[in-house]
Design a protein around this motif. Sequence first.
Motif, mmCIF file in Angstrom:
data_model
loop_
_atom_site.group_PDB
_atom_site.id
_atom_site.type_symbol
_atom_site.label_atom_id
_atom_site.label_comp_id
_atom_site.label_asym_id
_atom_site.label_seq_id
_atom_site.Cartn_x
_atom_site.Cartn_y
_atom_site.Cartn_z
ATOM 1 N N THR A 59 0.848 -1.096 -0.116
ATOM 2 C CA THR A 59 0.118 -0.088 -0.092
ATOM 3 C C THR A 59 0.932 1.280 0.120
ATOM 4 O O THR A 59 0.668 2.264 -0.523
ATOM 5 N N ASP A 166 1.494 -2.160 -10.287
ATOM 6 C CA ASP A 166 1.357 -2.586 -9.003
ATOM 7 C C ASP A 166 1.514 -4.093 -9.275
ATOM 8 O O ASP A 166 0.895 -4.904 -9.742
ATOM 9 N N LYS A 197 3.648 -11.574 0.014
ATOM 10 C CA LYS A 197 2.631 -12.526 -0.390
ATOM 11 C C LYS A 197 3.044 -13.860 -0.829
ATOM 12 O O LYS A 197 3.575 -14.620 0.338
HETATM 13 C C1 PLP Z 1 -1.453 -7.087 -1.054
HETATM 14 C C2 PLP Z 1 -1.667 -6.186 -2.678
HETATM 15 C C3 PLP Z 1 -1.071 -4.942 -2.295
HETATM 16 C C4 PLP Z 1 -0.101 -4.381 -0.956
HETATM 17 O O1 PLP Z 1 -0.889 -4.862 -0.002
HETATM 18 P P1 PLP Z 1 -0.005 -4.692 1.507
HETATM 19 O O2 PLP Z 1 -0.944 -5.330 2.112
HETATM 20 O O3 PLP Z 1 -0.280 -2.930 1.907
HETATM 21 O O4 PLP Z 1 1.426 -4.981 1.303
HETATM 22 C C5 PLP Z 1 -0.967 -4.197 -3.335
HETATM 23 N N1 PLP Z 1 -1.519 -4.707 -4.492
HETATM 24 C C6 PLP Z 1 -2.090 -5.881 -4.811
HETATM 25 C C7 PLP Z 1 -2.804 -6.156 -5.906
HETATM 26 C C8 PLP Z 1 -2.079 -6.721 -3.604
HETATM 27 O O5 PLP Z 1 -2.682 -7.926 -3.644
#
Ligand code: PLP
Length: 336
Positions: A59, A166, A197
């Motif tokens: 984020t 992203d 992730k």
């Molecule tokens: C998880 C995610 C993020 C970033 O999420 P954080 O939990 O803030 O690290 C950004 N874009 C996508 C598509 C995501 O799945």
Amino acid sequence: MIDLRSDTVTKPCAHMRELMAAADVGDDIYGGDPTVIKLQDMAAEMLGKEAALFAPSGTQTNLIALLCHCQRGDEYVVGQQAHTYKYEGGGAAVLGSIQPQPIEFETDGRLDLDKVRKAIKPYNQHFAKTRLLCLENTLSGVVLPLDYIQEAGEFCKEHDLLFHLDGARLFNAVVKTGVSVCDLVSPFDSVSICLSKGLGAPVGSLLVGSQEMIDRAVHWRKMLGGGMRQAGVLAAAGIYALEHNIDRLQQDHDLARVLAQGLSMIEGFSVDEAEVQTNMVFVDVPKGHSKKIISFMEEHGIQIDGFERMRLVTHLDISSDDIDKVIAAFKEYSML
Ligand SMILES: *Cc1c(COP(=O)(O)O)cnc(C)c1O
């Protein structure tokens, strides 16, 4: 518990924890943490860009990118279901005074460039200035085609737009397509990748781009409260993730396929197997059943999420046995 809610639920393995404990650290706000520097250099080199910046979350790296590229009153074009627009608290608008121009995604994760063209505002007193196009790869587990990425890059040049990716799950796309990560990101001015992730680190994301942009990004990160001191403890986990957990994403993709096949054969549940490209399986369940299914699964040691369409995500803490148990539990539910 077999936790299929997301690939964010992975726990650091013993070897990752050893490296975290042994990490050489310093104060990263002073630029003095060698492990953070190593991670950043490694990411920049892997993606074929000049520089990278380590931050606590995706984020934040997405927001930093938007703050670097857009001024107050500028606009960025983004997908209606995109994470930056829909799932990041409206940060670009709230903290950056950047207006989003959302456009519906095509089913294959593309933003139709004709639709984007129509959304670009002429430059006059009535309009916000359209500054940037943002894509997401993978999007809900779906991979963007390389030729589209290149076409969109050309489009951005033609229309004087900056281009952000992203890439929270970029390496799932790399493993799925076999295209090098450098090729997948070369048209973009900036890329955000998540270590937390499928790559299995407990915390952290990287923003990757030009040296000039990353120099400005450091300032925004500090302002957003993302400056971390002895962050090498976390960066060590990221280094381990990039070194050991990319190729193994293939196993997650394979298990997702097995899961999709298994579920598609059960009465009452519907899965579009062609949609399952990487580590996400979407299951349509009978109307009004989702709550019952979630609690039934919970009793069987399985955690899932969703409403009429449920998202099941495979990751490094999910085994082939687990997938068999999940399929069996769905079968049992269907026979109630
Ligand atoms: C998880 C995610 C993020 C970033 O999420 P954080 O939990 O803030 O690290 C950004 N874009 C996508 C598509 C995501 O799945």
